[in-house]
Design a protein around this motif. Sequence first.
Motif, PDB file in Angstrom:
ATOM      1  N   THR A   1       0.827  -1.211   0.000  1.00  0.00           N
ATOM      2  CA  THR A   1       0.000   0.000   0.000  1.00  0.00           C
ATOM      3  C   THR A   1       0.858   1.256   0.000  1.00  0.00           C
ATOM      4  N   ILE A   2       1.889   1.278   0.838  1.00  0.00           N
ATOM      5  CA  ILE A   2       2.698   2.501   0.973  1.00  0.00           C
ATOM      6  C   ILE A   2       3.847   2.557  -0.032  1.00  0.00           C
ATOM      7  N   GLY A   3       3.941   1.539  -0.895  1.00  0.00           N
ATOM      8  CA  GLY A   3       4.903   1.592  -1.998  1.00  0.00           C
ATOM      9  C   GLY A   3       6.324   1.236  -1.651  1.00  0.00           C
ATOM     10  N   ILE A   4       6.516   0.332  -0.695  1.00  0.00           N
ATOM     11  CA  ILE A   4       7.882  -0.113  -0.372  1.00  0.00           C
ATOM     12  C   ILE A   4       7.983  -1.633  -0.579  1.00  0.00           C
ATOM     13  N   GLN A   5       7.469  -2.063  -1.729  1.00  0.00           N
ATOM     14  CA  GLN A   5       7.469  -3.496  -2.029  1.00  0.00           C
ATOM     15  C   GLN A   5       8.864  -4.096  -1.979  1.00  0.00           C
ATOM     16  N   GLU A   6       9.853  -3.306  -2.394  1.00  0.00           N
ATOM     17  CA  GLU A   6      11.219  -3.834  -2.443  1.00  0.00           C
ATOM     18  C   GLU A   6      11.828  -4.024  -1.059  1.00  0.00           C
TER      19      GLU A   6
ATOM     20  N   ASN B   1      -4.021  -0.950   7.418  1.00  0.00           N
ATOM     21  CA  ASN B   1      -4.031  -1.050   5.957  1.00  0.00           C
ATOM     22  C   ASN B   1      -5.319  -0.446   5.380  1.00  0.00           C
ATOM     23  N   CYS B   2      -6.451  -0.717   6.020  1.00  0.00           N
ATOM     24  CA  CYS B   2      -7.712  -0.108   5.583  1.00  0.00           C
ATOM     25  C   CYS B   2      -7.655   1.410   5.726  1.00  0.00           C
ATOM     26  N   PHE B   3      -7.072   1.896   6.820  1.00  0.00           N
ATOM     27  CA  PHE B   3      -6.955   3.337   7.044  1.00  0.00           C
ATOM     28  C   PHE B   3      -6.117   3.987   5.946  1.00  0.00           C
ATOM     29  N   LEU B   4      -5.003   3.358   5.599  1.00  0.00           N
ATOM     30  CA  LEU B   4      -4.115   3.908   4.572  1.00  0.00           C
ATOM     31  C   LEU B   4      -4.786   3.918   3.201  1.00  0.00           C
ATOM     32  N   ASN B   5      -5.659   2.956   2.962  1.00  0.00           N
ATOM     33  CA  ASN B   5      -6.402   2.899   1.700  1.00  0.00           C
ATOM     34  C   ASN B   5      -7.707   3.672   1.763  1.00  0.00           C
ATOM     35  N   ARG B   6      -7.909   4.396   2.865  1.00  0.00           N
ATOM     36  CA  ARG B   6      -9.088   5.243   3.079  1.00  0.00           C
ATOM     37  C   ARG B   6     -10.388   4.445   3.018  1.00  0.00           C
ATOM     38  N   ARG B   7     -10.330   3.212   3.506  1.00  0.00           N
ATOM     39  CA  ARG B   7     -11.532   2.397   3.624  1.00  0.00           C
ATOM     40  C   ARG B   7     -12.008   2.506   5.076  1.00  0.00           C
ATOM     41  N   ARG B   8     -12.811   3.515   5.346  1.00  0.00           N
ATOM     42  CA  ARG B   8     -13.192   3.839   6.717  1.00  0.00           C
ATOM     43  C   ARG B   8     -13.957   2.712   7.391  1.00  0.00           C
ATOM     44  N   ARG B   9     -14.885   2.080   6.657  1.00  0.00           N
ATOM     45  CA  ARG B   9     -15.678   1.015   7.266  1.00  0.00           C
ATOM     46  C   ARG B   9     -14.800  -0.185   7.647  1.00  0.00           C
TER      47      ARG B   9
ATOM     48  N   SER C   1       3.532  11.275   2.274  1.00  0.00           N
ATOM     49  CA  SER C   1       3.534  11.929   3.588  1.00  0.00           C
ATOM     50  C   SER C   1       2.413  11.392   4.466  1.00  0.00           C
ATOM     51  N   PHE C   2       1.244  11.159   3.866  1.00  0.00           N
ATOM     52  CA  PHE C   2       0.107  10.610   4.607  1.00  0.00           C
ATOM     53  C   PHE C   2       0.437   9.230   5.150  1.00  0.00           C
ATOM     54  N   TYR C   3       1.053   8.397   4.328  1.00  0.00           N
ATOM     55  CA  TYR C   3       1.418   7.043   4.758  1.00  0.00           C
ATOM     56  C   TYR C   3       2.411   7.083   5.913  1.00  0.00           C
ATOM     57  N   LYS C   4       3.450   7.901   5.750  1.00  0.00           N
ATOM     58  CA  LYS C   4       4.484   7.973   6.775  1.00  0.00           C
ATOM     59  C   LYS C   4       3.926   8.515   8.090  1.00  0.00           C
ATOM     60  N   ASN C   5       3.136   9.596   8.007  1.00  0.00           N
ATOM     61  CA  ASN C   5       2.564  10.185   9.218  1.00  0.00           C
ATOM     62  C   ASN C   5       1.661   9.188   9.953  1.00  0.00           C
ATOM     63  N   SER C   6       0.878   8.421   9.182  1.00  0.00           N
ATOM     64  CA  SER C   6      -0.052   7.462   9.787  1.00  0.00           C
ATOM     65  C   SER C   6       0.700   6.364  10.535  1.00  0.00           C
ATOM     66  N   VAL C   7       1.798   5.890   9.947  1.00  0.00           N
ATOM     67  CA  VAL C   7       2.588   4.841  10.602  1.00  0.00           C
ATOM     68  C   VAL C   7       3.295   5.408  11.830  1.00  0.00           C
ATOM     69  N   ILE C   8       3.802   6.643  11.730  1.00  0.00           N
ATOM     70  CA  ILE C   8       4.447   7.277  12.881  1.00  0.00           C
ATOM     71  C   ILE C   8       3.461   7.433  14.024  1.00  0.00           C
ATOM     72  N   ILE C   9       2.244   7.880  13.726  1.00  0.00           N
ATOM     73  CA  ILE C   9       1.212   8.042  14.754  1.00  0.00           C
ATOM     74  C   ILE C   9       0.913   6.693  15.420  1.00  0.00           C
ATOM     75  N   SER C  10       0.813   5.651  14.605  1.00  0.00           N
ATOM     76  CA  SER C  10       0.526   4.309  15.130  1.00  0.00           C
ATOM     77  C   SER C  10       1.629   3.859  16.084  1.00  0.00           C
ATOM     78  N   TYR C  11       2.876   4.081  15.667  1.00  0.00           N
ATOM     79  CA  TYR C  11       4.006   3.705  16.517  1.00  0.00           C
ATOM     80  C   TYR C  11       4.023   4.524  17.805  1.00  0.00           C
ATOM     81  N   LEU C  12       3.816   5.832  17.696  1.00  0.00           N
ATOM     82  CA  LEU C  12       3.851   6.698  18.874  1.00  0.00           C
ATOM     83  C   LEU C  12       2.792   6.295  19.894  1.00  0.00           C
ATOM     84  N   ALA C  13       1.607   5.916  19.411  1.00  0.00           N
ATOM     85  CA  ALA C  13       0.516   5.552  20.320  1.00  0.00           C
ATOM     86  C   ALA C  13       0.925   4.428  21.265  1.00  0.00           C
ATOM     87  N   PHE C  14       1.683   3.458  20.735  1.00  0.00           N
ATOM     88  CA  PHE C  14       2.096   2.331  21.572  1.00  0.00           C
ATOM     89  C   PHE C  14       3.436   2.582  22.263  1.00  0.00           C
TER      90      PHE C  14
END
Length: 461
Positions: A135-140, A178-186, A290-303
């Motif tokens: 999703t975030i484009g780091i397949q490699e 993954n759903c959040f990053l793909n903007r699938r709110r439900r 930037s959206f992908y990176k910020n979302s992962v950073i927020i997730s990490y910070l929360a824990f």
Amino acid sequence: MVDFRKMEKKTTFAYLLIAAVFLIFFYGYFYSDILITTSHGINFWDVIFSGKVLDFHALCCSDVENAAYSITTIYAGYDFPIYILFGIWNFPLWVIRKLTGINIWECVPAMMWAKSIILFFAVLTLRGLNKVCDTIGIQERKTLVAMIFFSSSFVSSCAIVNSQYDIITAYFMIEALNCFLNRRRRGFILYIAIATLIKPFALFLFVPLILYAEKNLIKIGICSLGVLAPYFGVRLVIRNTTQLGTYDNVLTLFKNKVHIGSADIPIFILISFVLWAFCYMYKEPTEKVSFYKNSVIISYLAFAIFFMFCSSSPYWCIMLLPFQCLLIGINKKHALLNVVLETVGSICLIGYYMIEIPWCFDVRLLRTSFFAVLFGLRLDTTDNVLDIIHNMSEGLYDMRDRGSSMLFGIFFVSNLVFIWLNLVEHKHTAFEDEPVPQWLLFIRLLISLGVCLVPMAAYIL
């Protein structure tokens, strides 16, 4: 970066051999918790077929009886939904016991099947991490993320030694991300709701992410209702009156407090409010990267905030790990430094737990597995590593409080530097754009193997 397709045969063989060794230890340790929850999962069907589901927590009691443990008075303490999972997984054991009457707790293949649920969800978590990488484009860098995940001391401690189910919560949170990053709110709400039904730690992830993505308070309230309604609905219908189900037990986690005015406020709550405020204040960037990176950073910070400022358990740290691995994959520039920081931080936190909660690494972990069948119970050995240290040197043993404080301090600083390195743009830092060498991954695997050997040391000595 590791690419198995380009590896020499000797290197590939080495990794496969190490994996086999870890698998031996995985099925060689059975912590008391997994015996208790397996017992509840088997007895789940007796309660279901009795028609008294609403009294589940008052009726479902452990019945573990083997050479290492006698646990017959512990009632189902988690909320009901997780026992649905345990029940489904352990249904074959219930059938076998009903048909044959064998003692499940002294049947090694049965115990191996019971613990395999952890391996199953570990593989699903890896699959979820791969999906997020796509999703975030780091397949490699998917292979690197996977290697960092499985070579972490957190996996050795939580999944292999302590036989804990928190990997299940980690899996559903990764699917939610993954759903959040793909903007699938439900989908995001659904997976968070499922994770919360299993253990409410997922709320740490939900709150900052929904505040980051949504600024309309009514919509935030609707999303929150979608997550919390199932959780409280189940608790109202199937009441949990055990110790694990009480809020007083939850409040003991927030022991680190600061005195403000006339009140003692948990530091975790204060810092979390700061994180939530920043998440609500800032709009989503238009750039996907930037959206992908910020979302992962927020997730990490929360824990990370939780583990840095709360009274935690060695069972839970596997919930922090996936987000840290994703950040390492995203931040290619500082990948090497990030891996070093994760390596140091994780082993120091596990070392801290070994001193503070030594029974989680006790010799009895081996006495339900094939080790006891092959080599005996060895009831005359020491209980844990702390006893070994006490027998070797009382002076060193008396320094255990200083040692645990120092180890936690190193974990704290490692995570603080990790946050600084990934939250702020840096120039002219050491090891920029350096690939993660294979020897570092081997060192991580050896450290994790060392964690696995800790109960074995007490069994041998």
